[in-house]
Design a protein around this motif. Sequence first.
Motif, PDB file in Angstrom:
ATOM      1  N   HIS A  14       0.907  -1.397  -0.042  1.00  0.00           N
ATOM      2  CA  HIS A  14       0.006  -0.034  -0.286  1.00  0.00           C
ATOM      3  C   HIS A  14       0.845   1.232   0.104  1.00  0.00           C
ATOM      4  O   HIS A  14       0.483   2.225  -0.388  1.00  0.00           O
ATOM      5  CB  HIS A  14      -0.826   0.075   1.244  1.00  0.00           C
ATOM      6  CG  HIS A  14      -1.855  -0.929   1.101  1.00  0.00           C
ATOM      7  ND1 HIS A  14      -1.873  -2.025   1.888  1.00  0.00           N
ATOM      8  CD2 HIS A  14      -3.025  -1.213   0.569  1.00  0.00           C
ATOM      9  CE1 HIS A  14      -2.913  -3.038   1.790  1.00  0.00           C
ATOM     10  NE2 HIS A  14      -3.840  -2.249   0.843  1.00  0.00           N
ATOM     11  N   PHE A  15       2.111   1.182   0.407  1.00  0.00           N
ATOM     12  CA  PHE A  15       3.036   2.547   0.602  1.00  0.00           C
ATOM     13  C   PHE A  15       4.228   1.974  -0.036  1.00  0.00           C
ATOM     14  O   PHE A  15       5.329   1.693   0.846  1.00  0.00           O
ATOM     15  CB  PHE A  15       2.924   3.001   2.054  1.00  0.00           C
ATOM     16  CG  PHE A  15       1.819   3.085   2.755  1.00  0.00           C
ATOM     17  CD1 PHE A  15       0.784   4.193   2.541  1.00  0.00           C
ATOM     18  CD2 PHE A  15       1.291   2.070   3.801  1.00  0.00           C
ATOM     19  CE1 PHE A  15      -0.305   4.190   3.042  1.00  0.00           C
ATOM     20  CE2 PHE A  15       0.057   2.469   4.225  1.00  0.00           C
ATOM     21  CZ  PHE A  15      -0.666   3.629   3.780  1.00  0.00           C
ATOM     22  N   CYS A  22       5.020   8.422   2.705  1.00  0.00           N
ATOM     23  CA  CYS A  22       3.589   8.573   2.084  1.00  0.00           C
ATOM     24  C   CYS A  22       2.828   9.536   2.013  1.00  0.00           C
ATOM     25  O   CYS A  22       1.861   9.919   1.235  1.00  0.00           O
ATOM     26  CB  CYS A  22       2.730   7.103   2.436  1.00  0.00           C
ATOM     27  SG  CYS A  22       2.136   7.389   4.151  1.00  0.00           S
ATOM     28  N   GLY A  23       2.993  10.488   3.170  1.00  0.00           N
ATOM     29  CA  GLY A  23       2.343  11.666   3.400  1.00  0.00           C
ATOM     30  C   GLY A  23       0.727  11.518   4.125  1.00  0.00           C
ATOM     31  O   GLY A  23       0.126  12.485   4.233  1.00  0.00           O
ATOM     32  N   GLU A  24       0.386  10.281   4.440  1.00  0.00           N
ATOM     33  CA  GLU A  24      -0.825  10.031   5.188  1.00  0.00           C
ATOM     34  C   GLU A  24      -0.468  10.323   6.579  1.00  0.00           C
ATOM     35  O   GLU A  24      -1.724  10.319   7.158  1.00  0.00           O
ATOM     36  CB  GLU A  24      -1.182   8.671   4.890  1.00  0.00           C
ATOM     37  CG  GLU A  24      -1.656   8.558   3.229  1.00  0.00           C
ATOM     38  CD  GLU A  24      -2.719   9.230   2.723  1.00  0.00           C
ATOM     39  OE1 GLU A  24      -3.786   9.568   3.623  1.00  0.00           O
ATOM     40  OE2 GLU A  24      -3.003   9.447   1.684  1.00  0.00           O
ATOM     41  N   PHE A  25       0.448   9.814   7.377  1.00  0.00           N
ATOM     42  CA  PHE A  25       0.875   9.765   8.747  1.00  0.00           C
ATOM     43  C   PHE A  25       1.596  10.908   9.054  1.00  0.00           C
ATOM     44  O   PHE A  25       2.658  11.306   8.428  1.00  0.00           O
ATOM     45  CB  PHE A  25       1.292   8.534   8.828  1.00  0.00           C
ATOM     46  CG  PHE A  25       0.548   7.397   8.587  1.00  0.00           C
ATOM     47  CD1 PHE A  25      -0.840   7.055   9.269  1.00  0.00           C
ATOM     48  CD2 PHE A  25       0.767   6.527   7.554  1.00  0.00           C
ATOM     49  CE1 PHE A  25      -1.737   6.116   8.744  1.00  0.00           C
ATOM     50  CE2 PHE A  25       0.094   5.482   6.995  1.00  0.00           C
ATOM     51  CZ  PHE A  25      -1.100   5.278   7.602  1.00  0.00           C
ATOM     52  N   THR A  26       1.547  11.373  10.275  1.00  0.00           N
ATOM     53  CA  THR A  26       2.442  12.246  11.030  1.00  0.00           C
ATOM     54  C   THR A  26       3.948  11.281  11.208  1.00  0.00           C
ATOM     55  O   THR A  26       3.813  10.214  11.116  1.00  0.00           O
ATOM     56  CB  THR A  26       2.278  12.916  12.009  1.00  0.00           C
ATOM     57  OG1 THR A  26       2.004  11.887  13.111  1.00  0.00           O
ATOM     58  CG2 THR A  26       0.828  13.496  11.927  1.00  0.00           C
ATOM     59  N   LYS A  78      -6.738   4.706  11.603  1.00  0.00           N
ATOM     60  CA  LYS A  78      -6.263   5.519  10.592  1.00  0.00           C
ATOM     61  C   LYS A  78      -5.737   4.832   9.542  1.00  0.00           C
ATOM     62  O   LYS A  78      -6.074   4.958   8.420  1.00  0.00           O
ATOM     63  CB  LYS A  78      -5.247   6.697  11.139  1.00  0.00           C
ATOM     64  CG  LYS A  78      -4.896   7.624  10.090  1.00  0.00           C
ATOM     65  CD  LYS A  78      -4.270   8.950  10.721  1.00  0.00           C
ATOM     66  CE  LYS A  78      -3.995   9.726   9.592  1.00  0.00           C
ATOM     67  NZ  LYS A  78      -3.078  10.813  10.267  1.00  0.00           N
ATOM     68  N   TYR A  79      -4.875   3.940   9.904  1.00  0.00           N
ATOM     69  CA  TYR A  79      -4.117   3.130   8.870  1.00  0.00           C
ATOM     70  C   TYR A  79      -5.294   2.107   8.284  1.00  0.00           C
ATOM     71  O   TYR A  79      -4.996   2.270   6.765  1.00  0.00           O
ATOM     72  CB  TYR A  79      -3.205   2.141   9.652  1.00  0.00           C
ATOM     73  CG  TYR A  79      -2.408   0.835   8.789  1.00  0.00           C
ATOM     74  CD1 TYR A  79      -1.447   1.164   8.043  1.00  0.00           C
ATOM     75  CD2 TYR A  79      -3.202  -0.299   8.979  1.00  0.00           C
ATOM     76  CE1 TYR A  79      -0.990   0.261   6.971  1.00  0.00           C
ATOM     77  CE2 TYR A  79      -2.734  -1.340   8.166  1.00  0.00           C
ATOM     78  CZ  TYR A  79      -1.591  -1.129   7.171  1.00  0.00           C
ATOM     79  OH  TYR A  79      -1.194  -2.169   6.431  1.00  0.00           O
ATOM     80  N   LYS A  81      -8.295   2.864   7.657  1.00  0.00           N
ATOM     81  CA  LYS A  81      -9.177   3.833   6.590  1.00  0.00           C
ATOM     82  C   LYS A  81      -8.389   4.216   5.411  1.00  0.00           C
ATOM     83  O   LYS A  81      -8.789   4.279   4.411  1.00  0.00           O
ATOM     84  CB  LYS A  81      -9.153   5.364   7.579  1.00  0.00           C
ATOM     85  CG  LYS A  81     -10.132   6.310   6.880  1.00  0.00           C
ATOM     86  CD  LYS A  81     -10.570   7.437   7.839  1.00  0.00           C
ATOM     87  CE  LYS A  81     -11.176   8.283   6.799  1.00  0.00           C
ATOM     88  NZ  LYS A  81     -11.337   9.790   7.598  1.00  0.00           N
ATOM     89  N   VAL A  82      -6.966   4.560   5.435  1.00  0.00           N
ATOM     90  CA  VAL A  82      -6.184   4.717   4.362  1.00  0.00           C
ATOM     91  C   VAL A  82      -5.832   3.701   3.487  1.00  0.00           C
ATOM     92  O   VAL A  82      -6.193   4.070   2.377  1.00  0.00           O
ATOM     93  CB  VAL A  82      -4.673   5.386   4.926  1.00  0.00           C
ATOM     94  CG1 VAL A  82      -3.687   5.470   4.010  1.00  0.00           C
ATOM     95  CG2 VAL A  82      -4.744   6.684   5.660  1.00  0.00           C
ATOM     96  N   LYS A  86     -11.370   3.096  -1.620  1.00  0.00           N
ATOM     97  CA  LYS A  86     -11.717   4.449  -1.879  1.00  0.00           C
ATOM     98  C   LYS A  86     -13.097   4.767  -2.538  1.00  0.00           C
ATOM     99  O   LYS A  86     -13.634   3.967  -3.138  1.00  0.00           O
ATOM    100  CB  LYS A  86     -10.608   5.303  -2.782  1.00  0.00           C
ATOM    101  CG  LYS A  86      -9.079   4.808  -2.378  1.00  0.00           C
ATOM    102  CD  LYS A  86      -8.927   5.587  -1.529  1.00  0.00           C
ATOM    103  CE  LYS A  86      -7.252   5.281  -1.091  1.00  0.00           C
ATOM    104  NZ  LYS A  86      -6.899   5.271   0.096  1.00  0.00           N
TER     105      LYS A  86
END
Length: 112
Positions: A14-15, A22-26, A78-79, A81-82, A86
């Motif tokens: 996925h990443f 990836c820009g999805e997580f801090t 959150k993971y 959901k990402v 989609k």
Amino acid sequence: MSFESAKPFQDFAHFPRGLRRCGEFTVAEAQLLEQSGHAMLALYAQQRTPGCEEEQRFVEQVQQGSASDSKHAKVWLKYLKVIGPKRVHRLCSPMTSGNSDDDYEPVEDSAD
């Protein structure tokens, strides 16, 4: 210690560039996923039984789908959901398959 993992968690399916890039997580979320991701995955998939109260709280909150006080449950939800499916938003409506072709009459070009 809770959420022990023998190796860092990576999900290159996925990443492909890694969790941190990836820009999805801090940075903190990516670090938590890398450190504890294998343990969270095993708990989520019920391949591992909770070893402490914090892991039990994680399992309960993930099953409920809402994390209130567990940082592990928040980042895991959150993971999920990402990486989940989609939603597709369409800007136009599909054409009807009625008999609207009967009303169509081609116009010939009379520019001769």
